[in-house]
Design a protein around this motif. Structure first.
Motif, short mmCIF file in Angstrom:
data_model
loop_
_atom_site.label_atom_id
_atom_site.label_comp_id
_atom_site.label_asym_id
_atom_site.label_seq_id
_atom_site.Cartn_x
_atom_site.Cartn_y
_atom_site.Cartn_z
N ALA A 124 0.84 -1.19 0.00
CA ALA A 124 0.00 0.00 0.00
C ALA A 124 0.88 1.25 0.00
N THR A 125 0.22 2.40 -0.01
CA THR A 125 0.95 3.67 0.01
C THR A 125 1.80 3.77 1.26
N GLY A 126 3.10 4.05 1.06
CA GLY A 126 4.01 4.21 2.17
C GLY A 126 4.52 2.93 2.79
N GLU A 127 4.06 1.79 2.29
CA GLU A 127 4.44 0.51 2.88
C GLU A 127 5.64 -0.11 2.16
N ARG A 128 6.55 -0.71 2.92
CA ARG A 128 7.58 -1.59 2.38
C ARG A 128 7.42 -2.94 3.06
N ARG A 129 7.67 -3.99 2.31
CA ARG A 129 7.35 -5.32 2.83
C ARG A 129 8.43 -6.32 2.47
N ARG A 130 8.84 -7.14 3.44
CA ARG A 130 9.81 -8.19 3.20
C ARG A 130 9.10 -9.54 3.10
N TYR A 132 9.92 -13.80 2.33
CA TYR A 132 10.89 -14.88 2.17
C TYR A 132 10.22 -16.01 1.40
N LEU A 133 10.71 -16.25 0.19
CA LEU A 133 10.10 -17.25 -0.68
C LEU A 133 10.63 -18.64 -0.40
N ALA A 134 11.89 -18.72 -0.01
CA ALA A 134 12.54 -20.01 0.27
C ALA A 134 13.80 -19.72 1.06
N ASP A 135 14.47 -20.76 1.51
CA ASP A 135 15.72 -20.55 2.23
C ASP A 135 16.71 -19.80 1.36
N GLY A 136 17.15 -18.63 1.81
CA GLY A 136 18.14 -17.86 1.08
C GLY A 136 17.58 -17.03 -0.06
N VAL A 137 16.27 -17.04 -0.26
CA VAL A 137 15.63 -16.27 -1.33
C VAL A 137 14.61 -15.34 -0.72
N GLY A 138 14.85 -14.03 -0.85
CA GLY A 138 13.95 -13.06 -0.25
C GLY A 138 13.69 -11.87 -1.14
N LEU A 139 12.61 -11.16 -0.83
CA LEU A 139 12.20 -9.98 -1.58
C LEU A 139 11.93 -8.84 -0.59
N THR A 140 12.23 -7.62 -1.03
CA THR A 140 11.76 -6.43 -0.33
C THR A 140 10.97 -5.61 -1.33
N LEU A 141 9.68 -5.44 -1.09
CA LEU A 141 8.80 -4.69 -1.98
C LEU A 141 8.72 -3.25 -1.53
N ASP A 142 8.93 -2.33 -2.45
CA ASP A 142 8.78 -0.91 -2.18
C ASP A 142 7.30 -0.57 -2.18
N THR A 143 6.98 0.69 -1.84
CA THR A 143 5.59 1.13 -1.87
C THR A 143 4.99 0.99 -3.26
N HIS A 144 3.67 0.79 -3.32
CA HIS A 144 2.95 0.66 -4.60
C HIS A 144 3.62 -0.36 -5.52
N THR A 145 3.89 -1.51 -4.99
CA THR A 145 4.50 -2.59 -5.78
C THR A 145 3.55 -3.77 -5.83
N ALA A 146 3.47 -4.38 -7.00
CA ALA A 146 2.60 -5.54 -7.19
C ALA A 146 3.39 -6.62 -7.91
N LEU A 147 3.35 -7.83 -7.35
CA LEU A 147 4.21 -8.91 -7.86
C LEU A 147 3.49 -10.24 -7.74
N ASP A 148 3.66 -11.07 -8.76
CA ASP A 148 3.11 -12.43 -8.77
C ASP A 148 4.24 -13.45 -8.64
N THR A 149 3.95 -14.57 -8.01
CA THR A 149 4.93 -15.66 -7.87
C THR A 149 4.31 -16.96 -8.32
N GLN A 150 5.16 -17.82 -8.87
CA GLN A 150 4.70 -19.15 -9.29
C GLN A 150 5.85 -20.14 -9.14
N ALA A 151 5.57 -21.22 -8.44
CA ALA A 151 6.58 -22.28 -8.30
C ALA A 151 6.57 -23.12 -9.57
N THR A 152 7.76 -23.40 -10.09
CA THR A 152 7.90 -24.23 -11.28
C THR A 152 8.67 -25.50 -10.93
N ALA A 153 8.81 -26.37 -11.90
CA ALA A 153 9.52 -27.62 -11.66
C ALA A 153 10.99 -27.38 -11.36
#
Length: 326
Positions: A124-130, A132-153
């Motif tokens: 949301a506005t003014g929000e940052r969000r961390r 963790y997708l998996a061990d050793g794999v992480g994201l930090t989302l800035d404000t007004h960010t939209a992201l999709d994830t999908q696990a593959t083979a």
């Protein structure tokens, strides 16, 4: 009564202000029915506070009208129907930002409103969000960010729909990050920032903080990026790579670092973190700004700018703000 609320003016409840704003964008959408016109009139007559909020917003009618007319009737109708399932603040922010988004050449419905409502992860506005997708794999989302994830083979497939994200891969993993302009595949371990649809950023930007990555362009071709390099890609192709600056990571610590940055750019950045609408008068847009400013407290940053530059900040209910010559 002045449009811009003086210090001794009667303060209005924030819910009443937002209701007035929503009625205004509804009536100016081009898809408003007679019943809605009557309902708005009835709402205004329910109390003096309702009428006062409406009258104070009248001076902003032109900005709202110009913004809502940028949306096709079908899109406006869909968005207005969403009033029952989403917050007024989300709708108002979406409507008010139409002019800026269209000017940047980004489709409003697909690139702004829908991703913010329906993506797997969003801020949301003014929000940052961390995250963790998996061990050793992480994201930090800035404000007004939209992201999709999908696990593959083979690993994790990410799609950045809007905004800015820091991707950290501390262990070997197969990660792909898709954008409208290309596909980024880091060679782990790696640490990189990917941005799309930001103010004053015409395209997608990839900034390698550590490690390396391969960028496969939507238009064809592949580019390699090493630590310390950044590259911007748009619908015409890739630009020249340049060096990543320390300022590129400042948002992670709640800061905006400006080095002779045009005031309009600074205001555009602060607008992303401030609830409401923030505008910069063209008369002061080219003023050069240097310094460090808080994005966690954007109104305090505006006050600081007003102390060091020949500008002043006009506020409407604390929601709308215009930066104008002093």
């Amino acid at each position: 009564m002045s449009l811009f609320e003086p210090a001794n003016a009667q303060r209005l409840d924030q819910d009443v202000v937002e209701q007035a704003m929503l009625w205004m964008v509804t009536l100016q959408s081009g898809v408003c029915s007679e019943a809605e016109h009557q309902a708005c009139y009835n709402w205004r007559k329910q109390s003096p506070a309702h009428e006062m909020a409406w009258q104070r917003l009248t001076g902003l009618n032109r900005d709202v009208r110009e913004s809502t007319h940028l949306l096709a009737p079908e899109g406006a109708r869909s968005l207005l129907r969403a009033r029952n399932t989403t917050s007024r603040r989300t709708l108002l922010k979406g409507f008010a930002g139409l002019g800026l988004v269209m000017a940047a050449g980004v489709g409003v419905r697909e690139r702004v409103l829908l991703p913010e409502l329906f993506s797997d992860y969003r801020t949301a506005t003014g929000e940052r969000r961390r995250i963790y997708l998996a061990d050793g794999v992480g994201l930090t989302l800035d404000t007004h960010t939209a992201l999709d994830t999908q696990a593959t083979a083979t690993g994790i497939d990410l799609t950045l729909n809007l905004g800015r994200v820091l991707l950290t891969c501390a262990v070997p993993a197969h990660i792909t990050l898709n954008t409208i302009h290309g596909r980024v595949q880091p060679t782990t371990p790696a640490r990189l920032i990917v941005s799309q649809g930001l103010p004053d950023l015409p395209g997608t930007q990839v900034q390698m903080l550590a490690g390396s990555a391969s960028l496969e362009l939507t238009r064809g071709g592949r580019i390699s990026l090493e630590a310390g390099q950044q590259l911007t890609v748009d619908s015409h192709g890739a630009g020249q790579s340049s060096q990543v600056t320390a300022a590129s990571q400042a948002w992670l610590n709640g800061l905006l670092i400006a080095d002779r940055m045009p005031l309009a750019h600074v205001i555009g950045q602060l607008n992303r973190y401030r609830r409401g609408v923030l505008r910069c008068d063209p008369a002061v847009a080219a003023l050069q700004v240097s310094g460090s400013f808080s994005i966690d407290q954007p109104d305090a940053s505006l006050d600081l700018l007003a102390r060091v530059l020949p500008i002043r900040v006009q506020r409407v209910f604390g929601y709308w703000a215009n930066v104008v010559p002093a």
